[in-house]
Design an enzyme around this catalytic site. Structure first.
Site, short mmCIF file in Angstrom:
data_model
loop_
_atom_site.label_atom_id
_atom_site.label_comp_id
_atom_site.label_asym_id
_atom_site.label_seq_id
_atom_site.Cartn_x
_atom_site.Cartn_y
_atom_site.Cartn_z
N THR A 48 0.97 -1.17 0.01
CA THR A 48 -0.12 0.02 0.07
C THR A 48 0.82 1.25 -0.13
O THR A 48 2.04 1.31 0.38
CB THR A 48 -0.92 -0.07 1.26
OG1 THR A 48 -1.35 1.25 1.59
CG2 THR A 48 -0.12 -0.28 2.48
N ASP A 49 0.24 2.41 -0.49
CA ASP A 49 1.04 3.81 -0.40
C ASP A 49 1.20 4.08 1.09
O ASP A 49 1.83 4.83 1.14
CB ASP A 49 0.20 4.65 -1.31
CG ASP A 49 -1.18 4.89 -0.76
OD1 ASP A 49 -1.85 4.40 -0.01
OD2 ASP A 49 -1.65 5.85 -1.28
N GLU A 50 0.29 3.68 1.94
CA GLU A 50 0.37 4.02 3.49
C GLU A 50 1.79 3.99 4.14
O GLU A 50 1.98 4.39 5.14
CB GLU A 50 -0.79 3.56 3.95
CG GLU A 50 -2.13 3.80 3.70
CD GLU A 50 -3.03 3.77 4.65
OE1 GLU A 50 -2.77 3.63 5.81
OE2 GLU A 50 -4.50 3.92 4.26
N TYR A 103 -1.68 -0.62 11.14
CA TYR A 103 -1.90 -1.11 9.78
C TYR A 103 -0.64 -1.10 8.95
O TYR A 103 0.07 -1.91 8.43
CB TYR A 103 -3.20 -0.64 9.17
CG TYR A 103 -3.31 -0.74 7.69
CD1 TYR A 103 -3.45 -2.18 7.41
CD2 TYR A 103 -3.21 0.19 6.67
CE1 TYR A 103 -3.38 -2.63 5.84
CE2 TYR A 103 -3.05 -0.25 5.48
CZ TYR A 103 -3.08 -1.52 4.99
OH TYR A 103 -3.17 -1.72 3.64
N LYS A 149 2.19 -3.35 7.48
CA LYS A 149 2.39 -3.56 5.84
C LYS A 149 3.98 -3.04 5.54
O LYS A 149 4.56 -3.69 4.58
CB LYS A 149 1.72 -2.55 5.03
CG LYS A 149 -0.07 -2.97 5.24
CD LYS A 149 -0.17 -4.30 4.62
CE LYS A 149 -0.16 -4.49 3.21
NZ LYS A 149 -0.59 -5.86 2.52
P1 NAD Z 1 -9.87 -6.83 2.69
O1 NAD Z 1 -10.07 -6.65 4.11
O2 NAD Z 1 -11.29 -6.55 1.83
O3 NAD Z 1 -9.79 -8.56 2.48
C1 NAD Z 1 -8.61 -9.18 3.06
C2 NAD Z 1 -9.10 -10.72 2.87
O4 NAD Z 1 -7.78 -11.46 3.43
C3 NAD Z 1 -10.10 -11.15 3.55
O5 NAD Z 1 -10.95 -12.05 2.51
C4 NAD Z 1 -9.86 -12.06 4.57
O6 NAD Z 1 -10.62 -12.87 5.01
C5 NAD Z 1 -8.38 -12.49 4.37
N1 NAD Z 1 -7.58 -12.80 5.27
C6 NAD Z 1 -7.17 -11.87 6.41
N2 NAD Z 1 -6.29 -12.46 7.25
C7 NAD Z 1 -5.79 -13.89 6.58
C8 NAD Z 1 -5.00 -14.73 6.91
N3 NAD Z 1 -4.27 -14.81 7.98
N4 NAD Z 1 -5.13 -15.81 6.02
C9 NAD Z 1 -5.65 -15.70 4.91
N5 NAD Z 1 -6.62 -14.85 4.86
C10 NAD Z 1 -6.94 -13.87 5.48
O7 NAD Z 1 -8.79 -6.27 2.07
P2 NAD Z 1 -8.65 -5.55 0.54
O8 NAD Z 1 -9.07 -4.21 0.72
O9 NAD Z 1 -9.26 -6.50 -0.53
O10 NAD Z 1 -7.03 -5.33 0.52
C11 NAD Z 1 -6.39 -6.52 -0.10
C12 NAD Z 1 -4.84 -6.23 -0.03
O11 NAD Z 1 -4.57 -5.07 -0.74
C13 NAD Z 1 -4.35 -5.96 1.50
O12 NAD Z 1 -3.13 -6.50 1.54
C14 NAD Z 1 -4.10 -4.46 1.55
O13 NAD Z 1 -3.14 -4.34 2.42
C15 NAD Z 1 -3.81 -4.08 0.13
N6 NAD Z 1 -4.02 -2.83 -0.21
C16 NAD Z 1 -5.49 -2.47 -0.40
C17 NAD Z 1 -5.85 -1.04 -0.48
C18 NAD Z 1 -7.34 -0.72 -0.44
O14 NAD Z 1 -7.70 0.48 -0.87
N7 NAD Z 1 -8.33 -1.54 -0.19
C19 NAD Z 1 -4.97 -0.32 -1.29
C20 NAD Z 1 -3.60 -0.78 -1.38
C21 NAD Z 1 -3.34 -1.74 -0.85
O1 DAU Z 2 -4.33 4.16 0.48
C1 DAU Z 2 -4.38 2.67 0.62
C2 DAU Z 2 -5.06 2.26 1.76
O2 DAU Z 2 -6.61 2.87 1.76
C3 DAU Z 2 -5.13 0.89 2.07
O3 DAU Z 2 -3.79 0.43 2.43
C4 DAU Z 2 -6.19 0.38 3.22
O4 DAU Z 2 -6.33 -1.10 3.34
C5 DAU Z 2 -7.44 0.84 2.80
O5 DAU Z 2 -8.26 0.72 3.93
C6 DAU Z 2 -7.39 2.58 2.78
O6 DAU Z 2 -6.83 3.32 3.76
P1 DAU Z 2 -7.54 4.57 4.31
O7 DAU Z 2 -7.22 4.88 5.70
O8 DAU Z 2 -7.14 5.55 3.50
O9 DAU Z 2 -9.24 4.22 3.74
P2 DAU Z 2 -10.36 4.72 4.55
O10 DAU Z 2 -11.58 4.30 3.72
O11 DAU Z 2 -10.38 3.91 6.12
O12 DAU Z 2 -10.51 6.24 4.74
C7 DAU Z 2 -10.26 7.09 3.86
C8 DAU Z 2 -10.31 8.52 4.16
O13 DAU Z 2 -11.43 8.75 4.65
C9 DAU Z 2 -9.38 8.75 5.14
O14 DAU Z 2 -8.95 10.05 5.20
C10 DAU Z 2 -10.13 8.49 6.45
C11 DAU Z 2 -11.51 9.11 6.16
N1 DAU Z 2 -12.73 8.59 6.76
C12 DAU Z 2 -12.82 7.25 6.71
C13 DAU Z 2 -13.89 6.65 7.48
C14 DAU Z 2 -14.05 5.07 7.57
C15 DAU Z 2 -13.70 9.37 7.17
O15 DAU Z 2 -13.28 10.74 7.26
N2 DAU Z 2 -14.82 8.83 7.98
C16 DAU Z 2 -14.55 7.61 8.11
O16 DAU Z 2 -16.05 7.09 8.59
#
Ligand code: NAD
Ligand code: DAU
Length: 340
Positions: A127-129, A153, A157
């Site tokens: 992730t970019d985070e 988190y 990562k």
């Molecule tokens: P998500 O939370 O929707 O899904 C995570 C999945 O992993 C779930 O199906 C969960 O059951 C499974 N899981 C959790 N722990 C596990 C374990 N120990 N063994 C096997 N399976 C397990 O997450 P997502 O948003 O789909 O993100 C997927 C990946 O992409 C993550 O690694 C996250 O860090 C990365 N990522 C997400 C975003 C985003 O915006 N959502 C952005 C950049 C990177």
């Molecule tokens: O940047 C990539 C990441 O994006 C991934 O690695 C993470 O898995 C994914 O969850 C996401 O993280 P963020 O913290 O950026 O996403 P989130 O949707 O939780 O929040 C997005 C923005 O919105 C952040 O600035 C927090 C704000 N927010 C979020 C929630 C849930 C609010 O203002 N109110 C809320 O209730």
């Protein structure tokens, strides 16, 4: 190719599996998922029902060495994409432990097992985070920006990225790391900003915006992220890190106003609440390396992507309703009760 996808029952994994099986006739996918609160096996039920042998589901934990070794051997896996993670920043603040168990110990165990099994292709999804937070005028993150994570988190990562990188530097194991910005699109769990706000707005409930609502994220449609991971899998340079972004930097309040306008709901639903501790101000990704080496370019602009996403959530109300129960409700109640 026999591809092991971990975390395939989550948001991005589900989109990735459908996209990959749709685009590659010669591919078999084994989806290994622990089925945490975020994992939904039913997302991929149509593939199970097809019964054509191209899709297999195994419930297992990536941190379990015996289970991972067994899956890699039984299915003679020749590529791994690791999406499995605890992914929600707010949950990591409430309880960091599962993030260490899966994102650090699990990620290390999986790459170790893959190396021992001689799996020649490996993509670790990050992730970019991991780069921390940008000021308003800072240049976007590049792959050489120092890691400076803020939340449990993002720290977990970053730890995994360092471990996977060490497998390349120390053992020559050719893993590739991808780092992506904020995804949105179908099947996203409604604890994340966009699906949460869509869901609350549809119910005419208050929309909780953290702080002053001006934190900026670089939004990418999940289909574009999946395409990037696919390119990294087939064309990635061993040991490389690739950034992916959507080129759509937007303040949260703009995202929320866009959703409200599209749903015909009043802006009076917006409620400013206590900020997330350690809340990163701004993310922006420079994905020029992925453009040059992989040919990556996002295809969705935000207007088209959010329109498609709103339509998906409108058409899939039972999917959302099934989540609005049990564990989801408990976390949401306890997290948001302290924020008003
Ligand atoms: P998500 O939370 O929707 O899904 C995570 C999945 O992993 C779930 O199906 C969960 O059951 C499974 N899981 C959790 N722990 C596990 C374990 N120990 N063994 C096997 N399976 C397990 O997450 P997502 O948003 O789909 O993100 C997927 C990946 O992409 C993550 O690694 C996250 O860090 C990365 N990522 C997400 C975003 C985003 O915006 N959502 C952005 C950049 C990177
Ligand atoms: O940047 C990539 C990441 O994006 C991934 O690695 C993470 O898995 C994914 O969850 C996401 O993280 P963020 O913290 O950026 O996403 P989130 O949707 O939780 O929040 C997005 C923005 O919105 C952040 O600035 C927090 C704000 N927010 C979020 C929630 C849930 C609010 O203002 N109110 C809320 O209730």
């Amino acid at each position: 190719m026999r591809l092991l996808v971990t975390g395939g029952c989550g948001f991005i994994g589900t989109n990735f599996i459908y996209a990959m099986l749709g685009r590659h006739d010669d591919l078999t996918v084994v989806n290994c998922d622990k089925l945490t609160y975020a994992g939904n096996r039913a997302n991929l039920a149509p593939l199970e029902a097809r019964g054509d042998g191209r899709y297999h589901f195994v419930r297992a934990d990536i941190a379990d060495p015996a289970a991972m070794a067994a899956i890699l051997a039984q299915y003679r896996i020749d590529a791994v994409v690791n999406f499995a993670a605890e992914s929600h920043v707010d949950r990591s603040i409430a309880d960091p432990e599962p993030f260490i168990a899966t994102n650090v110990r699990g990620a290390q165990n999986l790459v170790h097992c893959a190396m021992q099994a001689g799996v020649p292709r490996y993509v670790h999804v990050s992730t970019d985070e991991v780069y921390g937070s940008l000021g308003p005028d800072d240049p976007a993150f590049t792959e050489t920006t120092p890691l400076d994570p803020s939340s449990p988190y993002s720290a977990s990562k970053a730890a995994a990225d360092l471990l996977v990188g060490a497998y390349w530097k120390t053992y020559g194991y050719p893993a590739v790391i991808t780092r992506c910005s904020n995804n949105y699109g179908p099947w996203q769990f409604p604890e994340k900003l966009i699906p949460l706000m869509i869901s609350l707005a549809r119910q005419d409930k208050p929309l909780p915006l953290y702080g002053d609502g001006t934190n900026v994220r670089d939004w990418i449609h999940v289909a574009d992220h999946c395409r990037g991971v696919e390119l990294a899998l087939f064309k990635g340079r061993p040991g490389a890190v690739y950034n992916f972004g959507g080129g759509a930097e937007l303040p949260n309040i703009t995202v929320v106003r866009t959703i409200l306008a599209a749903l015909g709901k009043p802006e009076s639903l917006i409620t400013f609440v206590k900020d997330r501790p350690g809340h990163d101000r701004r993310y922006a990704m420079d994905h020029s390396l992925a453009a040059r080496e992989l040919g990556f370019a996002p295809e969705y602009d935000f207007a088209r992507g959010i329109e498609q996403t709103l339509a998906w959530y409108a058409d899939n109300q039972p999917w959302v309703a099934a989540i609005h129960s049990g564990e989801y409700r408990r976390f949401m109640d306890s997290w948001y009760k302290d924020r008003s």
